[in-house]
Design a protein around this motif. Structure first.
Motif, PDB file in Angstrom:
ATOM      1  N   LYS A 122      -6.041  13.187  38.077  1.00  0.00           N
ATOM      2  CA  LYS A 122      -6.151  11.826  38.585  1.00  0.00           C
ATOM      3  C   LYS A 122      -6.868  10.909  37.592  1.00  0.00           C
ATOM      4  O   LYS A 122      -6.417   9.818  37.289  1.00  0.00           O
ATOM      5  CB  LYS A 122      -6.911  11.848  39.917  1.00  0.00           C
ATOM      6  CG  LYS A 122      -7.121  10.485  40.544  1.00  0.00           C
ATOM      7  CD  LYS A 122      -7.495  10.632  42.015  1.00  0.00           C
ATOM      8  CE  LYS A 122      -7.652   9.291  42.698  1.00  0.00           C
ATOM      9  NZ  LYS A 122      -8.949   8.657  42.453  1.00  0.00           N
ATOM     10  N   GLU A 123      -7.995  11.400  37.055  1.00  0.00           N
ATOM     11  CA  GLU A 123      -8.758  10.590  36.100  1.00  0.00           C
ATOM     12  C   GLU A 123      -7.898  10.209  34.905  1.00  0.00           C
ATOM     13  O   GLU A 123      -7.953   9.085  34.410  1.00  0.00           O
ATOM     14  CB  GLU A 123      -9.954  11.399  35.589  1.00  0.00           C
ATOM     15  CG  GLU A 123     -10.975  11.698  36.652  1.00  0.00           C
ATOM     16  CD  GLU A 123     -12.176  10.787  36.544  1.00  0.00           C
ATOM     17  OE1 GLU A 123     -12.804  10.794  35.481  1.00  0.00           O
ATOM     18  OE2 GLU A 123     -12.444  10.062  37.521  1.00  0.00           O
ATOM     19  N   GLN A 124      -7.100  11.161  34.432  1.00  0.00           N
ATOM     20  CA  GLN A 124      -6.316  10.894  33.225  1.00  0.00           C
ATOM     21  C   GLN A 124      -5.115   9.988  33.514  1.00  0.00           C
ATOM     22  O   GLN A 124      -4.693   9.215  32.662  1.00  0.00           O
ATOM     23  CB  GLN A 124      -5.865  12.212  32.586  1.00  0.00           C
ATOM     24  CG  GLN A 124      -7.063  13.025  32.136  1.00  0.00           C
ATOM     25  CD  GLN A 124      -6.715  14.055  31.098  1.00  0.00           C
ATOM     26  OE1 GLN A 124      -5.706  13.953  30.402  1.00  0.00           O
ATOM     27  NE2 GLN A 124      -7.538  15.089  30.987  1.00  0.00           N
ATOM     28  N   ILE A 125      -4.589  10.118  34.733  1.00  0.00           N
ATOM     29  CA  ILE A 125      -3.486   9.234  35.112  1.00  0.00           C
ATOM     30  C   ILE A 125      -3.988   7.796  35.165  1.00  0.00           C
ATOM     31  O   ILE A 125      -3.335   6.875  34.698  1.00  0.00           O
ATOM     32  CB  ILE A 125      -2.912   9.651  36.485  1.00  0.00           C
ATOM     33  CG1 ILE A 125      -2.121  10.946  36.346  1.00  0.00           C
ATOM     34  CG2 ILE A 125      -2.040   8.540  37.071  1.00  0.00           C
ATOM     35  CD1 ILE A 125      -1.766  11.601  37.677  1.00  0.00           C
ATOM     36  N   GLU A 126      -5.201   7.646  35.703  1.00  0.00           N
ATOM     37  CA  GLU A 126      -5.710   6.286  35.917  1.00  0.00           C
ATOM     38  C   GLU A 126      -6.410   5.695  34.704  1.00  0.00           C
ATOM     39  O   GLU A 126      -6.631   4.493  34.653  1.00  0.00           O
ATOM     40  CB  GLU A 126      -6.637   6.283  37.144  1.00  0.00           C
ATOM     41  CG  GLU A 126      -5.840   6.555  38.416  1.00  0.00           C
ATOM     42  CD  GLU A 126      -6.688   6.577  39.672  1.00  0.00           C
ATOM     43  OE1 GLU A 126      -7.919   6.685  39.561  1.00  0.00           O
ATOM     44  OE2 GLU A 126      -6.095   6.495  40.766  1.00  0.00           O
ATOM     45  N   ASN A 127      -6.774   6.530  33.741  1.00  0.00           N
ATOM     46  CA  ASN A 127      -7.441   6.022  32.540  1.00  0.00           C
ATOM     47  C   ASN A 127      -6.670   6.432  31.294  1.00  0.00           C
ATOM     48  O   ASN A 127      -7.007   7.432  30.662  1.00  0.00           O
ATOM     49  CB  ASN A 127      -8.873   6.559  32.454  1.00  0.00           C
ATOM     50  CG  ASN A 127      -9.684   6.159  33.660  1.00  0.00           C
ATOM     51  OD1 ASN A 127      -9.946   4.983  33.889  1.00  0.00           O
ATOM     52  ND2 ASN A 127     -10.071   7.132  34.457  1.00  0.00           N
ATOM     53  N   PRO A 128      -5.669   5.660  30.926  1.00  0.00           N
ATOM     54  CA  PRO A 128      -4.816   6.034  29.796  1.00  0.00           C
ATOM     55  C   PRO A 128      -5.601   6.306  28.505  1.00  0.00           C
ATOM     56  O   PRO A 128      -5.178   7.110  27.682  1.00  0.00           O
ATOM     57  CB  PRO A 128      -3.909   4.820  29.619  1.00  0.00           C
ATOM     58  CG  PRO A 128      -3.871   4.180  30.960  1.00  0.00           C
ATOM     59  CD  PRO A 128      -5.229   4.416  31.565  1.00  0.00           C
ATOM     60  N   GLU A 129      -6.796   5.705  28.350  1.00  0.00           N
ATOM     61  CA  GLU A 129      -7.566   5.904  27.115  1.00  0.00           C
ATOM     62  C   GLU A 129      -8.112   7.326  27.036  1.00  0.00           C
ATOM     63  O   GLU A 129      -8.361   7.839  25.958  1.00  0.00           O
ATOM     64  CB  GLU A 129      -8.761   4.949  27.015  1.00  0.00           C
ATOM     65  CG  GLU A 129      -8.526   3.517  27.470  1.00  0.00           C
ATOM     66  CD  GLU A 129      -8.494   3.391  28.984  1.00  0.00           C
ATOM     67  OE1 GLU A 129      -9.444   3.863  29.629  1.00  0.00           O
ATOM     68  OE2 GLU A 129      -7.523   2.840  29.518  1.00  0.00           O
ATOM     69  N   SER A 130      -8.348   7.925  28.201  1.00  0.00           N
ATOM     70  CA  SER A 130      -9.043   9.209  28.200  1.00  0.00           C
ATOM     71  C   SER A 130      -8.090  10.392  28.296  1.00  0.00           C
ATOM     72  O   SER A 130      -8.495  11.503  28.615  1.00  0.00           O
ATOM     73  CB  SER A 130     -10.019   9.260  29.382  1.00  0.00           C
ATOM     74  OG  SER A 130      -9.287   9.402  30.588  1.00  0.00           O
ATOM     75  N   VAL A 131      -6.828  10.178  28.018  1.00  0.00           N
ATOM     76  CA  VAL A 131      -5.854  11.250  28.212  1.00  0.00           C
ATOM     77  C   VAL A 131      -5.995  12.340  27.155  1.00  0.00           C
ATOM     78  O   VAL A 131      -6.059  12.076  25.968  1.00  0.00           O
ATOM     79  CB  VAL A 131      -4.420  10.684  28.187  1.00  0.00           C
ATOM     80  CG1 VAL A 131      -3.419  11.815  28.104  1.00  0.00           C
ATOM     81  CG2 VAL A 131      -4.169   9.861  29.430  1.00  0.00           C
ATOM     82  N   ASP A 132      -6.095  13.574  27.630  1.00  0.00           N
ATOM     83  CA  ASP A 132      -6.100  14.740  26.746  1.00  0.00           C
ATOM     84  C   ASP A 132      -4.690  15.330  26.814  1.00  0.00           C
ATOM     85  O   ASP A 132      -4.301  15.942  27.791  1.00  0.00           O
ATOM     86  CB  ASP A 132      -7.151  15.737  27.248  1.00  0.00           C
ATOM     87  CG  ASP A 132      -7.002  17.096  26.599  1.00  0.00           C
ATOM     88  OD1 ASP A 132      -6.361  17.173  25.525  1.00  0.00           O
ATOM     89  OD2 ASP A 132      -7.517  18.082  27.162  1.00  0.00           O
ATOM     90  N   ALA A 133      -3.944  15.130  25.751  1.00  0.00           N
ATOM     91  CA  ALA A 133      -2.526  15.513  25.769  1.00  0.00           C
ATOM     92  C   ALA A 133      -2.342  16.979  26.138  1.00  0.00           C
ATOM     93  O   ALA A 133      -1.421  17.329  26.874  1.00  0.00           O
ATOM     94  CB  ALA A 133      -1.883  15.210  24.417  1.00  0.00           C
TER      95      ALA A 133
END
Ligand SMILES: [Zn+2]
Length: 198
Positions: A48-59
């Motif tokens: 959820k966090e990564q979906i909502e925060n595109p900057e914090s995405v860990d591929a």
């Protein structure tokens, strides 16, 4: 059955994207979920966090989509499509996307949040340019000078050539019009009759 129960039974109480069993919560799939299980997914907090925060995405976290994108649940397919699209520059997500088949309705749903469209694409669709008499781009807050006398309709005065109008605003749906204060009155001015001041 409540949406939450339905989602737990559908997923076996696991994150429908990465299979984690921790910190699970209902995620209503944007842009317009009706809150039903069909339009929601059960996901973990990390997803959820990564979906909502595109900057914090860990591929690397999203390699989980390798499995979950084959879900029969449309809402899961939609979220898989969006995250793969967001990460497509990494290479491997594009390979998965190429394999992922969504039916027409699901694909339309997946695209509904604009994922994958660059800012430029969106600007092309939504932005209209306001140009002054010389073709210079006008922006809200600019100061312009009138290049001819203007009879102001509905007000009893003429706005004189050479008058400076400070802090203009742009008429959003008409690229030929701006608004500004002259003689203490807010008036609409045609862009062809102004020159941008520096
Ligand atoms: Zn997860």
């Amino acid at each position: 059955m409540s949406t939450e129960k339905e989602l737990h039974s559908r997923s076996g109480s696991k994150c429908e994207l990465c299979s984690s069993s921790e910190d699970l919560a209902i995620y209503e799939v944007p842009p317009e979920s009706n809150g039903s299980a069909e339009q929601s997914v059960l996901i973990c907090n990390t997803c959820k966090e990564q979906i909502e925060n595109p900057e914090s995405v860990d591929a690397n976290h999203w390699r989980c989509l390798n499995d979950s994108m084959w879900s029969q649940v449309h809402a899961v397919q939609v979220m898989a499509w969006r995250m793969l699209t967001r990460l497509s520059r990494e290479g491997w997500p594009q390979d998965l996307l190429d394999m992922l088949y969504l039916d027409d309705d699901t694909l339309t749903w997946a695209k509904a949040t604009g994922e994958g469209q660059s800012d430029e694409d969106q600007n092309d669709l939504t932005t209209i340019k306001h140009l002054d008499s010389n073709g210079a781009v006008l922006e809200a807050g600019d100061t312009v000078t009138l290049i001819k006398d203007l009879n102001v309709k509905g007000a009893n005065f003429t706005a004189k050539r050479g008058t400076a109008v400070r802090g203009i605003s742009l008429v959003a749906d008409n690229s030929k019009q701006i608004e500004g204060r002259v003689n203490g009155q807010q008036i609409v001015i045609l862009t062809q009759f102004v020159k941008k001041s520096n």
